[in-house]
Design a protein around this motif. Structure first.
Motif, short mmCIF file in Angstrom:
data_model
loop_
_atom_site.label_atom_id
_atom_site.label_comp_id
_atom_site.label_asym_id
_atom_site.label_seq_id
_atom_site.Cartn_x
_atom_site.Cartn_y
_atom_site.Cartn_z
N HIS A 99 0.47 -1.30 -0.11
CA HIS A 99 0.14 0.13 0.05
C HIS A 99 0.81 1.37 0.11
N ALA A 100 1.87 1.41 1.01
CA ALA A 100 2.47 2.73 0.97
C ALA A 100 3.13 2.83 -0.14
N GLU A 101 4.01 1.92 -0.78
CA GLU A 101 4.86 2.07 -2.03
C GLU A 101 4.08 2.72 -3.04
N GLN A 102 2.55 1.88 -3.28
CA GLN A 102 2.04 2.14 -4.57
C GLN A 102 1.35 3.29 -4.33
N ALA A 103 0.57 3.65 -3.21
CA ALA A 103 -0.01 5.14 -3.07
C ALA A 103 0.95 6.11 -2.92
N ALA A 123 2.77 1.74 11.27
CA ALA A 123 2.41 3.32 11.48
C ALA A 123 3.65 4.02 10.68
N ALA A 124 4.78 3.47 10.76
CA ALA A 124 5.88 4.37 9.74
C ALA A 124 5.86 4.30 8.34
N GLN A 125 5.08 3.46 7.86
CA GLN A 125 4.86 3.52 6.36
C GLN A 125 3.63 4.54 6.44
N ALA A 126 2.77 4.45 7.38
CA ALA A 126 1.52 5.40 7.12
C ALA A 126 2.13 6.89 7.16
N ARG A 127 2.95 7.10 8.25
CA ARG A 127 3.36 8.37 8.61
C ARG A 127 4.16 8.85 6.99
N ALA A 128 5.12 7.83 6.35
CA ALA A 128 5.86 8.39 5.07
C ALA A 128 4.80 8.63 4.12
N ALA A 133 1.32 12.82 0.96
CA ALA A 133 0.29 13.39 0.41
C ALA A 133 -0.10 14.92 1.00
N GLU A 134 0.69 15.39 2.00
CA GLU A 134 1.02 16.75 2.28
C GLU A 134 1.77 17.51 1.43
N HIS A 326 -6.62 11.84 8.74
CA HIS A 326 -5.39 11.25 8.85
C HIS A 326 -4.98 10.74 10.53
N ALA A 327 -5.23 11.82 11.27
CA ALA A 327 -5.16 11.40 12.80
C ALA A 327 -5.84 10.09 13.22
#
Length: 350
Positions: A99-103, A123-128, A133-134, A326-327
């Motif tokens: 998910h992280a890489e593709q998103a 969570a580390a991938q989610a933050r990245a 996105a930001e 996001h939170a």
């Protein structure tokens, strides 16, 4: 992009639509495709939601998928689809570890993303992902459908009404048989019951009695039984909240269960049928006699709410959905990290 700003009413007035693409062509992608086709045929969505494209690692498979559902185009490469400026929203429908890489790839290519739960493997991938996105100013939101469904408000209204009295305990159970799918048992794919179905139990509790109601977790007790591969086959987690409320989340991919959510107060209790896609809410007195039932609105598949929320966010120029900001995604990802940490479960890529 065909649309970055504007509003739904403008989209309906001008005839411009949010073009939705699916990254992946597995079982959950088929469910989303069915949803998009139904939305395109439904007067509530047809003027502003359009099933546009699908991408798979095999071009033939993508073309067969597109032909089956009537999509405009098919890609044999995820990157090629991400490069298509006609794509407004990409639904990521692959295993958790991708998910992280593709998103991130899609965001950097200028595409908004709706990422299937679990949002990422940790969570580390989610933050990245959310950092990108930001940086890009694009939408990134988690596709955990129960957060967007009308049943969430119905349950919250019941709890807030005081009809059940003071809530003392909650339990959420979601289990399905194995089905022999590699993504369930393979640690390289972030397998296990927790990220696959346990995430729904934790989100149910979070919505029904937790953060939605201003509570925070004070203590965690958890255990699991693993598959031979080391990932969790069955797990149970007990959460104690700061006001003494006790919540139990149980999930498994080794057995099937009744999938119920039970909210217990000192003046009655409520039973939610199927926390993975609530069908009805039955309210009982303390002597177990039925009080009344709350009907859940008829839906297309249940996925339409997350698509509509994401599309509206894009039309409004927002980078997150209020249904799953996001939170909230980070809080649940951190909770699952904490639970896995207590089990001593790490994925090989971590």
């Amino acid at each position: 992009m065909s649309m970055l700003n504007g509003r739904r009413d403008e989209a309906e007035r001008t005839g411009r639509k949010v073009n939705v693409a699916i990254l992946g062509a597995g079982s959950i992608a088929n469910t989303m495709a069915t949803t998009l086709v139904k939305m395109a045929e439904d007067s509530r969505y047809s003027s502003w939601i359009h099933p546009y494209a699908v991408a798979a690692r095999d071009k033939g498979r993508a073309e067969a998928f597109a032909a089956k559902y009537g999509f405009d185009t098919a890609y044999g490469s995820y990157a090629d689809m991400a490069a298509d400026d006609n794509v407004d929203l990409v639904y990521i429908a692959t295993p958790h570890n991708f998910h992280a890489e593709q998103a991130i790839m899609c965001l950097k290519a200028g595409r908004n993303v709706l990422v299937e739960k679990a949002f990422t493997a940790n969570a580390a991938q989610a933050r990245a992902l959310l950092n990108v996105a930001e940086e890009t100013g694009l939408l990134a939101t988690e596709a955990i459908w129960t957060r967007y469904q009308p049943s969430r408000d119905l349950i919250n209204e019941l709890v807030h009404s005081g009809e059940l009295g003071t809530i003392r305990s909650v339990r959420a159970e979601l289990s399905y048989e194995l089905h022999g799918r590699d993504r369930i048992t393979n640690p390289d794919l972030a397998g296990g019951a927790l990220l696959d179905v346990g995430v729904y139990a934790l989100n149910f509790i979070d919505m029904a009695v937790g953060a939605d109601h201003g509570r925070s977790i004070a203590d965690i007790v958890t255990t699991m039984v693993p598959y031979s591969t080391g990932v969790d086959a069955t797990n149970t987690t007990v959460l104690t909240y700061d006001d003494g409320l006790l919540a139990t989340a149980t999930s498994s991919r080794a057995v099937a269960s009744d999938r119920s959510g039970v909210i217990c107060g000192d003046n009655g209790y409520a039973v939610v049928t199927n926390i993975n896609n609530p069908e009805r809410i039955d309210v009982y007195n303390t002597d177990h006699s039925p009080r009344h039932s709350i009907a859940v609105p008829e839906q297309l598949t249940g996925y339409e709410y997350e698509v509509a929320a994401a599309a509206n966010a894009i039309l409004d120029g927002r980078t997150e959905c209020p249904e799953m900001p996001h939170a909230d995604t980070l809080r649940i990802m951190e909770l699952m990290d904490e639970i896995r940490g207590r089990w001593g479960l790490k994925y090989p890529f971590e």
